[in-house]
Design a protein around this motif. Sequence first.
Motif, PDB file in Angstrom:
ATOM      1  N   UNK A   1     -18.594   9.369  25.260  1.00 32.97           N
ATOM      2  CA  UNK A   1     -18.625   8.503  24.083  1.00 32.97           C
ATOM      3  C   UNK A   1     -17.482   8.839  23.135  1.00 32.97           C
ATOM      4  N   UNK A   2     -17.160  10.125  23.001  1.00 35.30           N
ATOM      5  CA  UNK A   2     -16.058  10.530  22.133  1.00 35.30           C
ATOM      6  C   UNK A   2     -14.739   9.950  22.635  1.00 35.30           C
ATOM      7  N   UNK A   3     -14.529   9.960  23.948  1.00 29.39           N
ATOM      8  CA  UNK A   3     -13.292   9.408  24.513  1.00 29.39           C
ATOM      9  C   UNK A   3     -13.194   7.912  24.247  1.00 29.39           C
ATOM     10  N   UNK A   4     -14.295   7.212  24.429  1.00 30.10           N
ATOM     11  CA  UNK A   4     -14.276   5.764  24.165  1.00 30.10           C
ATOM     12  C   UNK A   4     -14.048   5.481  22.684  1.00 30.10           C
ATOM     13  N   UNK A   5     -14.678   6.281  21.813  1.00 32.25           N
ATOM     14  CA  UNK A   5     -14.491   6.116  20.365  1.00 32.25           C
ATOM     15  C   UNK A   5     -13.026   6.245  20.007  1.00 32.25           C
ATOM     16  N   UNK A   6     -12.377   7.266  20.547  1.00 27.88           N
ATOM     17  CA  UNK A   6     -10.988   7.526  20.206  1.00 27.88           C
ATOM     18  C   UNK A   6     -10.067   6.408  20.700  1.00 27.88           C
ATOM     19  N   UNK A   7     -10.227   6.007  21.957  1.00 30.72           N
ATOM     20  CA  UNK A   7      -9.344   4.981  22.501  1.00 30.72           C
ATOM     21  C   UNK A   7      -9.579   3.629  21.841  1.00 30.72           C
TER      22      UNK A   7
ATOM     23  N   UNK B   1     -10.550   7.622  31.891  1.00 28.38           N
ATOM     24  CA  UNK B   1     -10.310   6.278  31.377  1.00 28.38           C
ATOM     25  C   UNK B   1      -8.850   5.863  31.538  1.00 28.38           C
ATOM     26  N   UNK B   2      -8.097   6.652  32.309  1.00 28.25           N
ATOM     27  CA  UNK B   2      -6.740   6.265  32.655  1.00 28.25           C
ATOM     28  C   UNK B   2      -5.656   6.738  31.714  1.00 28.25           C
ATOM     29  N   UNK B   3      -5.955   7.717  30.836  1.00 25.36           N
ATOM     30  CA  UNK B   3      -4.973   8.175  29.859  1.00 25.36           C
ATOM     31  C   UNK B   3      -4.663   9.656  30.081  1.00 25.36           C
ATOM     32  N   UNK B   4      -3.447  10.006  30.497  1.00 26.53           N
ATOM     33  CA  UNK B   4      -3.083  11.431  30.579  1.00 26.53           C
ATOM     34  C   UNK B   4      -3.212  12.065  29.194  1.00 26.53           C
ATOM     35  N   UNK B   5      -3.909  13.198  29.106  1.00 26.27           N
ATOM     36  CA  UNK B   5      -4.241  13.725  27.778  1.00 26.27           C
ATOM     37  C   UNK B   5      -4.265  15.245  27.762  1.00 26.27           C
ATOM     38  N   UNK B   6      -4.085  15.765  26.562  1.00 27.20           N
ATOM     39  CA  UNK B   6      -4.338  17.168  26.254  1.00 27.20           C
ATOM     40  C   UNK B   6      -5.156  17.193  24.972  1.00 27.20           C
ATOM     41  N   UNK B   7      -6.287  17.896  25.001  1.00 27.91           N
ATOM     42  CA  UNK B   7      -7.165  17.970  23.835  1.00 27.91           C
ATOM     43  C   UNK B   7      -7.285  19.419  23.394  1.00 27.91           C
ATOM     44  N   UNK B   8      -7.126  19.636  22.089  1.00 29.85           N
ATOM     45  CA  UNK B   8      -7.315  20.953  21.486  1.00 29.85           C
ATOM     46  C   UNK B   8      -8.145  20.782  20.219  1.00 29.85           C
ATOM     47  N   UNK B   9      -8.598  21.871  19.659  1.00 24.13           N
ATOM     48  CA  UNK B   9      -9.194  21.826  18.332  1.00 24.13           C
ATOM     49  C   UNK B   9      -8.125  21.407  17.326  1.00 24.13           C
ATOM     50  N   UNK B  10      -8.549  20.731  16.248  1.00 22.19           N
ATOM     51  CA  UNK B  10      -7.542  20.262  15.296  1.00 22.19           C
ATOM     52  C   UNK B  10      -6.748  21.416  14.677  1.00 22.19           C
ATOM     53  N   UNK B  11      -7.349  22.596  14.588  1.00 26.20           N
ATOM     54  CA  UNK B  11      -6.623  23.745  14.076  1.00 26.20           C
ATOM     55  C   UNK B  11      -5.489  24.186  14.985  1.00 26.20           C
ATOM     56  N   UNK B  12      -5.576  23.852  16.270  1.00 25.98           N
ATOM     57  CA  UNK B  12      -4.529  24.230  17.216  1.00 25.98           C
ATOM     58  C   UNK B  12      -3.286  23.358  17.100  1.00 25.98           C
ATOM     59  N   UNK B  13      -3.340  22.322  16.269  1.00 28.55           N
ATOM     60  CA  UNK B  13      -2.164  21.471  16.082  1.00 28.55           C
ATOM     61  C   UNK B  13      -1.127  22.103  15.156  1.00 28.55           C
TER      62      UNK B  13
END
Length: 300
Positions: free
Chosen positions: A43-49, A88-100
Amino acid sequence: MKLHVGADIGGTKLAIRMTAPDGTVRVDTQVPSTDWEAAPVQEAARWLLSRIRPALPEGDEIAALGVGAQGCDTQEHCAHLTAALEALGVPATVVNDGSLLVPAAGLADGIGVIAGTGSIAVGATADGTVLFAGGWGWVLGDEGSAPAIVREATKAALTAYDERRPDDGLLAELLAHYCAADAPALARAVNDAPNPGTWGPAAPAVFRAATAGSASALTVVDDAATHLAALVGRLRARGAVGETVVAAGSVVLGQPLLANRLRARLGTNHPDLTLRLLDVPPVAGAVALARARHGAVTRA
């Protein structure tokens, strides 16, 4: 055109930046994130896209997506959300927002500290293991965040009232912010709507009191800085590497008093570290992750 897309999901807003292969920014926008939940990951992935795709310029597509997400507080959670996005067809990298923060500052390593709607510190060991400290939410902690500062300031002001000590300015600032007539009314105001949206906006009142000389408010700010510095110490004790602490978030960036107190605490406890206040949006770090992910896809 294939775009590198960065997303920074915080407690109140989702920042989206899209850049062309030459680095030109094509989209830079924000939308509310008040209904964001990091789980379930599908659900989080769909929300974001569903929020990113409408922002794509006509004819463009996502080459890769870099995401810094509040609520992704373990490597496993980040990996699961990454997998959900890629399904869902999207190459991605996910981190915690603090890791940005570290990649946004153009650094290869360091410790990121966020003090805004929430607070957390994020680092990594020499072998790349991601480490977290704090980030437990404003009810349990998040010291140094706006809601936690207001929580502690309100407690201090009401304790002084109970002890019949003269107000040193903190209570007056809080009463003015909440349009409350007296201490009991202040208690009702904060208790009737106990949530970050009610508490966080009162943080500037605490800093106004501190700047005007309120000893109670200064103690609250000092304690917040001490707690943020302690998060850094916990990560270093667990092997976090880097010589720079990169700080971001509305409170530490918007309130020089807190930033200066944090710098002083780090100087005392970790004299080999340098505090750097992030001067670019953290979403720039998400774009850097997207660019690296696209490079990995291209090389594969």
